[in-house]
Design a protein around this motif. Structure first.
Motif, mmCIF file in Angstrom:
data_model
loop_
_atom_site.group_PDB
_atom_site.id
_atom_site.type_symbol
_atom_site.label_atom_id
_atom_site.label_comp_id
_atom_site.label_asym_id
_atom_site.label_seq_id
_atom_site.Cartn_x
_atom_site.Cartn_y
_atom_site.Cartn_z
ATOM 1 N N LEU A 35 43.681 85.970 31.839
ATOM 2 C CA LEU A 35 42.994 87.254 31.664
ATOM 3 C C LEU A 35 42.891 88.047 32.960
ATOM 4 O O LEU A 35 42.871 89.281 32.945
ATOM 5 C CB LEU A 35 41.578 87.021 31.108
ATOM 6 N N LEU A 36 42.834 87.343 34.091
ATOM 7 C CA LEU A 36 42.551 87.988 35.379
ATOM 8 C C LEU A 36 43.776 88.252 36.244
ATOM 9 O O LEU A 36 43.725 89.078 37.145
ATOM 10 C CB LEU A 36 41.566 87.120 36.177
ATOM 11 N N ILE A 37 44.863 87.554 35.981
ATOM 12 C CA ILE A 37 45.969 87.553 36.930
ATOM 13 C C ILE A 37 46.583 88.941 37.131
ATOM 14 O O ILE A 37 47.105 89.266 38.208
ATOM 15 C CB ILE A 37 47.047 86.529 36.489
ATOM 16 N N LEU A 42 44.078 94.114 43.101
ATOM 17 C CA LEU A 42 42.826 94.718 43.558
ATOM 18 C C LEU A 42 42.224 93.990 44.758
ATOM 19 O O LEU A 42 41.315 94.515 45.410
ATOM 20 C CB LEU A 42 41.790 94.714 42.423
ATOM 21 N N VAL A 43 42.719 92.784 45.062
ATOM 22 C CA VAL A 43 42.108 91.949 46.093
ATOM 23 C C VAL A 43 42.003 92.652 47.451
ATOM 24 O O VAL A 43 40.926 92.642 48.066
ATOM 25 C CB VAL A 43 42.863 90.606 46.218
ATOM 26 N N PRO A 44 43.073 93.271 47.981
ATOM 27 C CA PRO A 44 42.922 93.925 49.292
ATOM 28 C C PRO A 44 41.844 95.001 49.317
ATOM 29 O O PRO A 44 41.157 95.175 50.331
ATOM 30 C CB PRO A 44 44.321 94.517 49.551
ATOM 31 N N TRP A 45 41.691 95.734 48.212
ATOM 32 C CA TRP A 45 40.677 96.787 48.151
ATOM 33 C C TRP A 45 39.271 96.194 48.142
ATOM 34 O O TRP A 45 38.377 96.705 48.829
ATOM 35 C CB TRP A 45 40.892 97.645 46.906
ATOM 36 N N LEU A 46 39.088 95.124 47.385
ATOM 37 C CA LEU A 46 37.778 94.456 47.358
ATOM 38 C C LEU A 46 37.451 93.872 48.731
ATOM 39 O O LEU A 46 36.319 93.985 49.211
ATOM 40 C CB LEU A 46 37.780 93.347 46.304
ATOM 41 N N VAL A 209 32.875 87.827 45.709
ATOM 42 C CA VAL A 209 33.080 86.922 44.576
ATOM 43 C C VAL A 209 34.365 87.285 43.840
ATOM 44 O O VAL A 209 35.133 86.405 43.421
ATOM 45 C CB VAL A 209 31.865 86.977 43.624
ATOM 46 N N GLY A 210 34.611 88.593 43.692
ATOM 47 C CA GLY A 210 35.825 89.046 43.018
ATOM 48 C C GLY A 210 37.086 88.628 43.745
ATOM 49 O O GLY A 210 38.086 88.256 43.114
ATOM 50 N N VAL A 211 37.063 88.676 45.082
ATOM 51 C CA VAL A 211 38.221 88.245 45.874
ATOM 52 C C VAL A 211 38.543 86.785 45.585
ATOM 53 O O VAL A 211 39.700 86.411 45.351
ATOM 54 C CB VAL A 211 37.950 88.447 47.385
ATOM 55 N N VAL A 212 37.523 85.952 45.606
ATOM 56 C CA VAL A 212 37.721 84.524 45.355
ATOM 57 C C VAL A 212 38.221 84.291 43.933
ATOM 58 O O VAL A 212 39.167 83.526 43.694
ATOM 59 C CB VAL A 212 36.418 83.744 45.606
ATOM 60 N N MET A 213 37.595 84.965 42.967
ATOM 61 C CA MET A 213 37.949 84.749 41.561
ATOM 62 C C MET A 213 39.381 85.189 41.263
ATOM 63 O O MET A 213 40.139 84.476 40.583
ATOM 64 C CB MET A 213 36.962 85.501 40.662
ATOM 65 N N LEU A 214 39.781 86.357 41.778
ATOM 66 C CA LEU A 214 41.128 86.852 41.495
ATOM 67 C C LEU A 214 42.198 86.006 42.183
ATOM 68 O O LEU A 214 43.268 85.752 41.614
ATOM 69 C CB LEU A 214 41.243 88.316 41.924
ATOM 70 N N ASN A 215 41.925 85.573 43.418
ATOM 71 C CA ASN A 215 42.893 84.706 44.086
ATOM 72 C C ASN A 215 42.976 83.350 43.396
ATOM 73 O O ASN A 215 44.050 82.746 43.327
ATOM 74 C CB ASN A 215 42.518 84.528 45.559
ATOM 75 N N ILE A 275 37.134 82.498 54.743
ATOM 76 C CA ILE A 275 38.025 81.808 53.814
ATOM 77 C C ILE A 275 38.669 82.768 52.818
ATOM 78 O O ILE A 275 39.824 82.586 52.429
ATOM 79 C CB ILE A 275 37.267 80.692 53.066
ATOM 80 N N SER A 276 37.943 83.791 52.399
ATOM 81 C CA SER A 276 38.531 84.734 51.453
ATOM 82 C C SER A 276 39.747 85.422 52.071
ATOM 83 O O SER A 276 40.750 85.665 51.389
ATOM 84 C CB SER A 276 37.495 85.766 50.999
ATOM 85 N N LEU A 277 39.687 85.718 53.376
ATOM 86 C CA LEU A 277 40.854 86.273 54.057
ATOM 87 C C LEU A 277 41.979 85.247 54.086
ATOM 88 O O LEU A 277 43.148 85.583 53.845
ATOM 89 C CB LEU A 277 40.493 86.682 55.491
ATOM 90 N N GLY A 278 41.646 83.992 54.382
ATOM 91 C CA GLY A 278 42.662 82.950 54.391
ATOM 92 C C GLY A 278 43.351 82.809 53.052
ATOM 93 O O GLY A 278 44.569 82.597 52.982
ATOM 94 N N LEU A 279 42.580 82.965 51.979
ATOM 95 C CA LEU A 279 43.144 82.868 50.641
ATOM 96 C C LEU A 279 44.103 84.026 50.372
ATOM 97 O O LEU A 279 45.188 83.841 49.797
ATOM 98 C CB LEU A 279 42.009 82.855 49.617
ATOM 99 N N VAL A 280 43.720 85.215 50.809
ATOM 100 C CA VAL A 280 44.592 86.386 50.644
ATOM 101 C C VAL A 280 45.900 86.173 51.409
ATOM 102 O O VAL A 280 46.999 86.394 50.868
ATOM 103 C CB VAL A 280 43.885 87.662 51.142
ATOM 104 N N LEU A 281 45.810 85.748 52.666
ATOM 105 C CA LEU A 281 47.010 85.552 53.476
ATOM 106 C C LEU A 281 47.890 84.436 52.920
ATOM 107 O O LEU A 281 49.123 84.550 52.910
ATOM 108 C CB LEU A 281 46.618 85.226 54.919
#
Length: 324
Positions: A35-37, A42-46, A209-215, A275-281
């Motif tokens: 549902l989220l993928i 949107l992750v960089p904007w959040l 929270v959204g960054v973590v959930m979407l990643n 960590i959220s940045l690490g997950l994005v990278l």
């Protein structure tokens, strides 16, 4: 006034239960991956919103405060960007091999900038909050240089890795939003964040929270294929986090008394990462397998901070009892 009070209450609630909300959002992201993928872009904007709010709380004077204490800044930099990545590389090389995706994930977790949540923990431990905030902001601003350079020095050409693309991503999601926040802070003479706090603070927590959930949704299909190696990675992350806190704590105990000891500052600075940045990278530049260590770090970093804080408070009570 009631709306303001509600916003601040929401933010307080988020901060109090963040150690539960982040792992929960991770699990929900994996479970709801289909549902989220589609919303992962949107992750960089959040994340940009989170760093903008961080910048709002810091002015140029605060940033210069970090440079007015060059020894503190140098020690934090050496611990987090030299010693920590070497420890992570050693852990990973022994357990998985130096070029393993898991090892790259451990190194990435170690080399990313200081976590903004460290400021909250330093505040609760009655440490040097302005200095910690300045360290986080300065370290984040330096990340486009430090992160690609550290990875390049450790791996040279042995892994496919576009340092320039990572630098650009870090500029867009860390440096520019942070600078924008600092500029607004200066323009409003520090009044922007207090006035907008009832809206921006809970909103930034939701974005986090959204960054973590979407990643987590992005790596959901890969998580379902995890085997026993994932448990070894989890043990390695636990060991690394403990080693980072121990490194900061020992350094803090050795701090020269006449230089105004930073109390809990070094411990949380050494132990906590963005960590959220690490997950994005990890997801944008290396792939789901590399993200495993970063994902598992989400499960241990906040509980680790809770344990470290409890140990600090216990020591403070013991010292106060001895003085009495």
């Amino acid at each position: 006034m009631a709306r303001q009070s509600l916003g601040i209450q929401m933010n307080t609630w988020f901060e109090k239960y963040m150690f539960v909300l982040i792992p929960l959002s991770l699990v929900l992201g994996v479970l709801c991956s289909p549902l989220l993928i589609d919303h992962v872009p949107l992750v960089p904007w959040l994340f940009g919103l989170v760093t903008f709010v961080m910048g709002l709380g810091c002015g140029w004077k605060d940033i210069m405060a970090a440079f007015r204490r060059p020894l503190l800044f140098l020690i934090v930099f050496v611990m987090t960007h030299l010693v920590a990545p070497l420890l992570a590389y050693g852990f990973g090389a022994v357990l998985f091999g130096s070029d393993s995706s898991y090892t790259i994930g451990l190194v990435l977790f170690a080399v990313i900038p200081l976590g903004i949540s460290s400021v909250l923990w330093v505040e609760m431990a009655r440490g040097a909050v302005p200095i910690m905030l300045a360290l986080v902001v300065v370290d984040s601003l330096l990340s486009p240089i430090v992160v690609p350079l550290s990875l390049s020095l450790l791996y040279e050409q042995s892994i496919p890795f576009d340092g320039w693309a990572m630098l650009l991503d870090l500029l867009l999601i860390i440096v520019l939003p942070t600078l924008a926040g600092i500029v607004v802070h200066e323009w409003t003479r520090g009044q922007a964040k207090p006035r907008m706090a009832p809206v921006l603070l809970p909103l930034s927590k939701l974005a986090f929270v959204g960054v973590v959930m979407l990643n987590a949704a992005a790596i959901g299909p890969f998580v379902r294929t995890w085997d026993t190696e994932a448990f070894i990675v989890f043990a390695a992350v636990c060991g690394l986090v403990a080693a980072f806190y121990a490194l900061g704590h020992v350094t803090e105990r050795l701090w020269p008394p006449h230089l105004s000891p930073p109390q809990s500052t070094l411990g949380f600075a050494s132990g906590m990462r963005n960590i959220s940045l690490g997950l994005v990278l990890a997801m944008q530049h290396f792939g789901a397998e590399t993200a495993v260590a970063v994902v598992l770090a989400i499960l241990i970093q906040q509980p680790g901070a809770t344990i470290y804080h409890a140990l600090i408070r216990r020591r403070q009570r013991v010292l106060a009892g001895n003085l009495n």
